[in-house]
Write an enzyme that holds these catalytic residues in place. Structure first.
Site, PDB file in Angstrom:
ATOM      1  N   GLU A   1       1.020  -1.443   0.374  1.00 27.33           N
ATOM      2  CA  GLU A   1       0.158   0.248   0.128  1.00 27.33           C
ATOM      3  C   GLU A   1       0.951   1.265  -0.171  1.00 27.33           C
ATOM      4  O   GLU A   1       0.408   2.409   1.088  1.00 27.33           O
ATOM      5  CB  GLU A   1      -1.176  -0.573   1.334  1.00 27.33           C
ATOM      6  CG  GLU A   1      -1.681  -1.369   1.612  1.00 27.33           C
ATOM      7  CD  GLU A   1      -2.698  -1.605   2.392  1.00 27.33           C
ATOM      8  OE1 GLU A   1      -1.732  -0.791   3.643  1.00 27.33           O
ATOM      9  OE2 GLU A   1      -3.417  -1.751   2.228  1.00 27.33           O
TER      10      GLU A   1
ATOM     11  N   CYS B   1     -10.249  -0.203   7.534  1.00 26.45           N
ATOM     12  CA  CYS B   1     -10.309   1.392   7.816  1.00 26.45           C
ATOM     13  C   CYS B   1     -10.876   2.533   7.432  1.00 26.45           C
ATOM     14  O   CYS B   1     -10.810   3.459   8.141  1.00 26.45           O
ATOM     15  CB  CYS B   1      -8.507   1.597   7.781  1.00 26.45           C
ATOM     16  SG  CYS B   1      -8.021   1.332   6.105  1.00 26.45           S
TER      17      CYS B   1
END
Lengths: 657, 657
Positions: A323, A419
């Protein structure tokens, strides 16, 4: 500190959320949606009450930690942070309007947190339930301080909204305890979390509590990061010696932004959410400590991000693997990772840089990320989410190819690693914080964003209200009207957006030159009186945006942008094979508002051309004959609104001749 | 068989390798290189004698199987096949010229194979050494019959080159034993290998030995594939029941081309090497059995590959994950997998289709794959190899991005999974088989490829020699000269390449019309006499090739091709940011031979344009201003020769306006 050079930084001040009320055609519905739909939905999610969604177990984990339930911990090691983001969102929501029912839910869960807190102040459901003897043995991988940080941010928001201290006190006790564990004294750990977050949260806790030790603890964490001997090596040695918890897969330390001391970092590296959370804390410390060296480090990192590593949507982090940021100009559209949380983190950081530097360029990026890379993460009904925000989607390919496994063609109801949904909710509910800033010393009110709202502030201790009316982002007009008891001299600094080629300012209906334009802000210094009205008119043309030639994925392509909104083509409007559509360099687009479409959006329509596709039967995959081209209508919708109809192709970048 | 409809298929006959001698400026050096350098190098590799390369252990595994060494099996489960490919290469090499030293090495290792063979005929080093009780328990994953197939192919090649039967007999004994294990009788396994290969090998073994049971066994394997109840399910149940060897990760059966019976398969699916090996066997069976239904299945699959799933280089298999075909038109250039072995397998299959259908379109693909997707797999010095052959490489990105992990910027000396290097060696040493075919019934000799060579054949039992001289692929002239004792009437069928827009044929210096042109072959029927000379002239222009508009990665781009050779741009010749180079639609390219470059290649030079890159300090990643363009020289080299100088960017597809 030798490398810290003090100088006269005078950052702008954030206007507290309770002083700003949003009343806006574009945002009010979204805000209401978050409060009335998303917040209850997310509460259900935290309680595993959403059929078909992956379980969260977050609340149950705290019950286990409090000894009030039986069972196993479930979820990611950072599951606690979801409750932090939810409670922070609730705090922001209550700033707008108290809501006894919601407050009761929140108070109950805060009490649960109090019961889950250990006598020494420790508060983490994973370690308390699962590995009570292993606290602080794997800062690198296990997000212990990260979770603490999100709960601290929540506690501050809840305290500021309600005035209730219980949650704040819980988190101060935890922070006090953390301050005994970490530090430079003998017996303390010279460590920091693998995922930055507690650093910016401690600054907020300091600001809310006035306890300077939290600021110092934040600074300790930031300055220790990446120093040698490396804390992650040291703690790994300890784990190995104790034959304790096995660390996760070893990664290069740039993944954690811990490859060198932060002041020496010149390029944005590693996990993009972690990066912008760290950079936000660095900007906070620069501001609070008047630390020019830290500000310089922030500026270098900022330039690297926005000049080499940011998508045109304000998305950042172009690699699904880790990421993370990759190499300069590596911005593939179909494999863009561009996590929603990373764009949100960029908004956090941009706001802090803006307050420090008072430069429109930060507000431009903040606005760009907000209207594009952030907002694409949530469906129009607020019930489904993108974690990953690609700029091109080819459903057949994305569904098939393993190297596009992270790309989803449709928003998902919730995530195992959830998240993004609560992060977007807390940003939208706190949006009021981003519109204005005060510069009390200069008797100045900054307007950064054009969003219908009322803001209360004071000049010489006397209340002033500024009302903003606008149809932004669909229209470049905004009217600011002042209401004040007695005339007062102060400066209104209004942002002239970077995307605008021509702006007109009228005061009392009369076209007016700004006293001066500074860093993209027009300064209007007057003795203002009640009823004074400032009209701003920003030319909002359709722009064809080109990427730097080094961005190989965008070579020969343009993106359509109008005002802060980036547009895209969807298959439902333009047919399949969107890559075949070509715009001429002087293509003209008409912008018009379609009330019935996608909850009401402005769309762009124009003419492009595309190949006459040979019949399937002709069969050649390759030919030496150029294809005939035909004119076709082209219709673009706002990027943030894509994937709210049927699944299909989408592209932001369009071929241009 | 009910679905088999007999019809008068009259396939062409392959000319035995020993009757063809290659004497060619382009190929002779490569052939010599394989024989003099690659074969010894690969022998060293099989014996773990190459410093710095991953160990192979192949020979040692057989020693272990023969009980002549102590230790553990090492390597992939299909390590045996590497020896098969090496021995097959040696067989092909010995067809050209006997070589006592090499033959001695080969004979010794063949004797080792004999000693490693079990008394019942079984011959597999992995199972013999590692799991002697687990033979035939995991056909899906463990490549047992695949390894058998490569050794069978080798035995046939070695026998045909040397006349020595020992190896052939070993493999016939193994095939006989396999025939007792597999079949439709009670107690036999109705199974087949997860990796097709034995099927085409058994056809060769049948042709070399005359034993029809091998043909029937091949047909059994091919026809059983994908039938229900599914063999892979059945054997998995047996493994589970026996708590025996755990299967590897379960995959969808299309990965193995076992998702349905082969006659029902309409699209090319799954692992691309497996696919083309299976399709080659299907074509073999169609030819030997005069099976029109099987031919139809082959033709459908062929069309799917060449019309929707083949790169312009003849590479196939666009996904690194599962090394597989994906969805139609999904042909990314920078993440092309295009395994060298898959292009080689396409050559195998194309040749078989060509023999069946006598249609130039198969020869065109065979030639395209040979000069591009195959040849790119080996360095000019023959010592390093590409497993993966992308059509675009951006070193910084490819080295960094995890989703490009399979892309290598430089050829590697050897591979842990070393299938490609020996595969390319066996193709080059057997190249003589691909140039000509006989059609004895029609008294006809086909010339498919233009490669300097001499071929011996017979007309009415009398020897005829045809000598071919050419500077192909750099020049489109070829001269064919006949040498025969007495005049004889027969037909020369010469391929008019599909890439050629204009061809001229002269016989005895006089321009001549072909008697007829059939499926792209010009037929010259004459009473030929000694010394007759046919001159072929194929216009070899630089062509700008365009991909079907559905191939999104190539939208707005062209590839340069001249004759059968596809060209590319390398950074060393054109600077970095190759994606920024734009060719006009009528760009003219000059082709000239550079003797000193890359071992002597024809290069293309022309003029393109590229953006004036703003100075780094201007800093904008996005702009609404079009970039100024400047003219730049463009130089393209043959794709197969890329990455033989310094590492850098490369692209086949070039933007075009």
């Amino acid at each position: 500190m030798s490398q810290t050079e003090k100088m006269g930084l005078k950052p702008l001040q954030t206007i507290p959320l309770r002083q700003v009320a949003i009343q806006d055609d574009f945002w009010s519905d979204r805000l209401r949606n978050v409060i009335e739909t998303v917040v209850p939905y997310q509460w259900d999610a935290l309680n595993d009450a959403i059929p078909g969604a992956e379980p969260s177990h977050t609340i149950e984990n705290f019950r286990l930690a409090a000894g009030e339930s039986e069972g196993e911990y479930y979820g990611m090691v950072f599951q606690d942070s979801d409750l932090g983001k939810w409670l922070e969102t609730v705090g922001f929501a209550l700033s707008k309007e108290r809501n006894p029912e919601l407050e009761k839910l929140a108070d109950e869960v805060i009490e649960l947190l109090g019961r889950a807190q250990r006598p020494d102040g420790y508060l983490n459901s994973y370690y308390t339930v699962k590995e009570p003897d292993a606290r602080w043995t794997n800062l690198r991988d296990y997000h212990e301080l990260y979770c603490a940080g999100h709960l601290m941010e929540a506690a501050v928001a809840y305290y500021e909204a309600t005035g209730k201290r219980e949650f704040l006190d819980i988190m101060c006790r935890y922070a006090d305890y953390i301050g005994t564990v970490f530090g430079s004294n003998p017996g303390q750990k010279k460590g920091y979390d693998g995922h930055p977050e507690v650093e910016l949260a401690l600054v907020k806790l300091y600001q809310a509590s006035g306890n300077r030790s939290y600021l110092e603890l934040s600074q300790f964490f930031v300055e220790e990061r990446g120093r040698q001997p490396h804390f992650f090596d040291e703690e790994e040695k300890e784990r190995d010696a104790a034959q304790g918890q096995i660390g996760r897969k070893k990664r290069r330390y740039d993944y954690f932004q811990a490859h060198m001391p932060v002041r020496e970092q010149k390029t944005a590296e590693g996990h993009s959410v972690r990066a912008v959370y760290l950079y936000s804390a660095m900007a906070d410390l620069a501001a609070v400590n008047q630390d020019a060296g830290m500000l310089e480090a922030c500026k270098e990192l900022w330039n690297d991000v926005v000049q080499r590593k940011m998508y045109v949507t304000g998305g950042i982090g172009s690699s699904a693997f880790e990421e993370r940021f990759t190499v300069p100009y590596d911005l593939p559209n179909d494999r863009a990772y561009t996590e929603t949380c990373a764009a949100i983190g960029l908004v956090f950081w941009a706001q802090r840089m803006l307050q420090l530097e008072k430069d429109r360029k930060y507000a431009d990026v903040m606005e760009l990320a907000l209207y594009n890379g952030v907002l694409s993460g949530i469906s129009l009904d607020g019930k489904s989410y993108f974690y990953v925000n690609p700029l091109e989607v080819w459903p057949d390919t994305a569904n098939f190819r393993n190297d596009m496994h992270s790309v989803k063609v449709k928003r998902q109801p919730w995530f195992g690693c959830a998240c993004c949904p609560p992060n977007i909710a807390r940003l939208i509910t706190s949006l009021g914080q981003y519109i204005y800033s005060a510069n009390d010393e200069e008797r100045e009110l900054y307007t950064h964003l054009y969003i219908g709202s009322k803001v209360q502030f004071e000049v010489d201790g006397k209340p002033v209200q500024l009302s903003q009316e606008t149809d932004y982002p669909w229209d470049g007009q905004a009217a600011l009207q002042l209401s004040l008891e007695m005339p007062a001299e102060f400066t209104l600094s209004v942002r002239l957006p970077g995307w605008c080629r021509k702006s007109v300012i009228k005061v009392g209906g009369v076209e007016t030159e700004a006293d001066r334009i500074e860093n993209g802000y027009a300064k209007l210094k007057r003795t203002w009186k009640d009823g004074d009205r400032i009209e701003l008119s920003f030319d909002m043309h359709v722009e064809m945006v080109r990427a730097h030639p080094n961005v190989r994925e965008n070579a020969g392509k343009v993106a359509l942008q109008r005002g802060p909104v980036v547009f895209c083509l969807e298959e439902i409007d333009n047919g399949s094979n969107l890559q075949d559509i070509v715009l001429s360099g002087d293509a003209q687009f008409d912008a018009h508002y379609e009330e019935q479409l996608l909850g009401g959006v402005t769309v762009l329509t124009g003419i492009g051309s595309r190949s006459v596709v040979p019949p399937e039967s002709s069969g050649s995959l390759y030919t030496t004959q150029p294809f005939d081209m035909v004119s076709v209508p082209v219709k673009a919708i706002p990027y943030f609104a894509w994937s709210n109809r049927v699944p299909g192709e989408m592209t932001v970048w369009i071929r241009s001749r």
